[in-house]
Design a protein around this motif. Structure first.
Motif, short mmCIF file in Angstrom:
data_model
loop_
_atom_site.label_atom_id
_atom_site.label_comp_id
_atom_site.label_asym_id
_atom_site.label_seq_id
_atom_site.Cartn_x
_atom_site.Cartn_y
_atom_site.Cartn_z
N PRO A 245 0.83 -1.21 0.00
CA PRO A 245 0.00 0.00 0.00
C PRO A 245 0.86 1.25 0.00
CG PRO A 245 0.01 -1.03 2.17
CD PRO A 245 0.68 -2.00 1.24
N ALA A 246 0.39 2.27 -0.67
CA ALA A 246 1.14 3.51 -0.80
C ALA A 246 0.34 4.67 -0.21
CB ALA A 246 1.45 3.79 -2.27
N VAL A 247 1.05 5.75 0.08
CA VAL A 247 0.42 6.98 0.55
C VAL A 247 -0.09 7.75 -0.66
CG1 VAL A 247 0.82 9.19 1.69
CG2 VAL A 247 1.85 7.11 2.62
N VAL A 248 -1.39 8.02 -0.70
CA VAL A 248 -2.01 8.70 -1.84
C VAL A 248 -2.86 9.86 -1.34
CG1 VAL A 248 -1.98 6.64 -3.31
CG2 VAL A 248 -3.93 7.06 -1.80
N ASN A 249 -3.44 10.57 -2.31
CA ASN A 249 -4.32 11.72 -1.99
C ASN A 249 -3.61 12.72 -1.07
OD1 ASN A 249 -6.39 10.46 -3.47
ND2 ASN A 249 -7.10 9.35 -1.66
N ILE A 250 -2.39 13.06 -1.45
CA ILE A 250 -1.56 13.93 -0.62
C ILE A 250 -1.91 15.39 -0.91
CG2 ILE A 250 0.81 14.55 -0.02
CD1 ILE A 250 1.66 11.81 -1.15
N SER A 251 -2.13 16.15 0.15
CA SER A 251 -2.39 17.59 0.01
C SER A 251 -1.64 18.35 1.10
CB SER A 251 -3.90 17.88 0.11
OG SER A 251 -4.38 17.57 1.40
N VAL A 252 -1.23 19.56 0.77
CA VAL A 252 -0.49 20.42 1.69
C VAL A 252 -1.22 21.75 1.80
CG1 VAL A 252 1.71 21.52 2.22
CG2 VAL A 252 1.69 19.30 1.05
N ASP A 253 -1.63 22.11 3.01
CA ASP A 253 -2.36 23.36 3.25
C ASP A 253 -1.57 24.23 4.23
OD1 ASP A 253 -4.55 22.55 1.66
OD2 ASP A 253 -5.31 21.34 3.33
N TRP A 254 -1.55 25.54 3.94
CA TRP A 254 -0.81 26.49 4.76
C TRP A 254 -1.78 27.41 5.48
CZ3 TRP A 254 4.60 26.26 4.76
CH2 TRP A 254 5.16 25.44 3.77
N THR A 255 -1.54 27.63 6.76
CA THR A 255 -2.30 28.61 7.54
C THR A 255 -1.32 29.68 8.01
OG1 THR A 255 -3.83 26.88 8.29
CG2 THR A 255 -3.80 28.96 9.52
N LEU A 256 -1.50 30.90 7.47
CA LEU A 256 -0.54 31.97 7.73
C LEU A 256 -1.25 33.23 8.18
CD1 LEU A 256 1.59 31.47 4.49
CD2 LEU A 256 2.19 30.70 6.79
N PRO A 257 -0.57 34.10 8.92
CA PRO A 257 -1.18 35.36 9.35
C PRO A 257 -1.50 36.26 8.15
CG PRO A 257 0.80 34.86 10.61
CD PRO A 257 0.78 33.92 9.46
N ASP A 258 -2.33 37.24 8.37
CA ASP A 258 -2.66 38.20 7.31
C ASP A 258 -1.40 38.93 6.85
OD1 ASP A 258 -5.31 37.48 7.55
OD2 ASP A 258 -5.78 39.12 8.95
N GLY A 259 -1.30 39.09 5.56
CA GLY A 259 -0.15 39.77 4.98
C GLY A 259 0.93 38.83 4.50
N ILE A 260 0.82 37.54 4.80
CA ILE A 260 1.81 36.56 4.38
C ILE A 260 1.18 35.64 3.34
CG2 ILE A 260 3.36 34.71 5.10
CD1 ILE A 260 4.17 37.35 6.20
N THR A 261 1.85 35.46 2.22
CA THR A 261 1.41 34.54 1.18
C THR A 261 2.48 33.48 0.96
OG1 THR A 261 2.34 35.94 -0.57
CG2 THR A 261 0.03 36.31 0.05
N VAL A 262 2.10 32.40 0.32
CA VAL A 262 3.02 31.29 0.09
C VAL A 262 2.97 30.88 -1.38
CG1 VAL A 262 1.26 29.61 0.77
CG2 VAL A 262 3.67 28.96 0.79
N ASP A 263 4.14 30.64 -1.96
CA ASP A 263 4.28 30.11 -3.32
C ASP A 263 4.95 28.75 -3.24
OD1 ASP A 263 3.12 32.32 -4.45
OD2 ASP A 263 5.03 33.31 -4.91
N ALA A 264 4.28 27.72 -3.74
CA ALA A 264 4.86 26.38 -3.74
C ALA A 264 5.93 26.30 -4.82
CB ALA A 264 3.77 25.34 -3.97
N LEU A 265 7.13 25.87 -4.45
CA LEU A 265 8.24 25.74 -5.39
C LEU A 265 8.40 24.30 -5.88
CD1 LEU A 265 10.91 27.96 -3.60
CD2 LEU A 265 9.16 28.64 -5.24
N SER A 266 7.91 23.35 -5.13
CA SER A 266 8.03 21.94 -5.50
C SER A 266 6.77 21.50 -6.24
CB SER A 266 8.21 21.07 -4.26
OG SER A 266 9.33 21.48 -3.50
N PRO A 267 6.92 20.61 -7.21
CA PRO A 267 5.72 20.08 -7.88
C PRO A 267 4.90 19.25 -6.91
CG PRO A 267 7.70 18.87 -8.54
CD PRO A 267 8.17 20.04 -7.74
N PRO A 268 3.62 19.12 -7.14
CA PRO A 268 2.76 18.34 -6.22
C PRO A 268 3.20 16.88 -6.16
CG PRO A 268 1.58 18.88 -8.24
CD PRO A 268 2.84 19.66 -8.27
N ILE A 269 2.99 16.26 -5.00
CA ILE A 269 3.35 14.86 -4.78
C ILE A 269 2.09 14.01 -4.93
CG2 ILE A 269 4.39 13.22 -3.18
CD1 ILE A 269 5.68 15.61 -1.77
#
Length: 325
Positions: free
Chosen positions: A83-107
């Motif tokens: 069995p493998a790990v599937v349906n992988i998602s990454v969510d970020w919770t950040l304060p107001d004024g901070i944004t995030v750009d994903a640099l790695s391709p999705p897994i």
């Protein structure tokens, strides 16, 4: 059949002209099969091999030179049967004024024994909280799993640039892969494809120069600081010795005595010219032995693979044989 996905093993030894169509077909059937791809020889398409494994939630292998096909096929077969790990998602919770750009391709998938690194760039400035949260969700054996990690947004005083270089390298490799996929179908070149490829190339070169990380379009050059001229010539390998500050227990000090040294307790060796001569001779012998130990250690480190293990071959055995001798 439902709940029994098809395990597809694909072997190829050359370039494929319709890479995008093949990847689209694999992605369309990803709900009913997993694709394990194998590239044989130097002519296999990297974009095709890695793309089929990514879109088909499988694993990619490259067999070149003296690589044994059996070992790599058996590794992929073990992945397919577990069995493998599937349906992988990454969510970020950040304060107001901070944004995030994903640099790695999705897994898409992780198999037992594998690990993956995720790089992201945080932008902006927060006037409120100083902590962020990243949440990773996935499924294992049809069971949902959630992991959370809290991290501080305030940078430390001495962070260094190692992680920045690794993140830039990851983004460059991702852009290179997207460029290969964009130009994989060049039959009847269209202007939109060429414009997209030029855009990728410009982004890759700009990021490579800014971050100091090489790419397919850039390279490092050596410049003489005095003449400001490019240094030309063949590449030469030079072994730079490593100087470690370590104290060797139960050995005389290399400076011939002092508080806490072995010579201090052996008064007959530290008094008189004969004693000094003996201390100096013993120190030189210990220094030569320690230098030999360092050489063996450097050899051992150079034989270590990126995964952290060693190949059990004659070269590794020679290092331990010399150490025991």
């Amino acid at each position: 059949m439902p709940n029994h996905p098809r395990q597809l093993f694909i072997f190829t030894d050359g370039e494929v002209k319709n890479t995008k169509e093949v990847l689209d077909l694999v992605k369309h059937h990803a709900h009913s099969h997993r694709c394990f791809s194998f590239g044989i020889g130097e002519g296999a398409s990297t974009a095709l091999i890695t793309g089929m494994a990514r879109e088909g939630s499988g694993h990619a292998q490259f067999i070149t030179g003296t690589d044994r096909m059996q070992a790599k096929v058996m590794q992929s077969l073990r992945f397919a049967l577990q069995p493998a790990v599937v349906n992988i998602s990454v969510d970020w919770t950040l304060p107001d004024g901070i944004t995030v750009d994903a640099l790695s391709p999705p897994i898409n998938v992780l198999f037992p024994g594998q690990r993956s690194l995720i790089y992201a760039q945080l932008k902006g400035e927060s006037s409120g909280g100083s902590e962020g949260t990243v949440t990773v969700k996935y499924s294992l054996k049809d069971q949902p799993v959630t992991n959370q990690l809290h991290f501080c947004l305030k940078p430390t005083e001495e962070t260094g640039l190692a992680v920045h270089y690794l993140a830039a390298r990851t983004l460059i490799r991702s852009l290179e892969q997207q460029e290969r996929l964009s130009g994989s179908d060049l039959f009847g070149i269209r202007k939109s494809i060429m414009d997209k490829m030029i855009c990728f190339r410009n982004r890759i070169m700009k990021l490579s120069v800014q971050a100091g990380v090489s790419s397919v379009y850039t390279a490092f050059i050596a410049i003489n600081k005095e003449s400001r001229q490019i240094v030309k010539g063949p590449l030469l390998q030079r072994r730079v010795p490593a100087y470690w500050s370590l104290r060797i227990p139960n050995r005389p000090s290399l400076r011939g005595g002092g508080p806490g040294s072995d010579c201090e307790s052996e008064e007959e060796h530290c008094r008189g010219s004969a004693g000094k001569s003996r201390v100096k001779s013993t120190s030189r012998l210990g220094k030569r032995r320690w230098s030999h130990k360092l050489d063996l250690l450097l050899q051992l480190v150079s034989l270590q693979k990126a995964s952290g293990c060693w190949d059990l071959d004659a070269t590794l055995a020679d290092v331990f044989w010399e150490d025991g001798g």
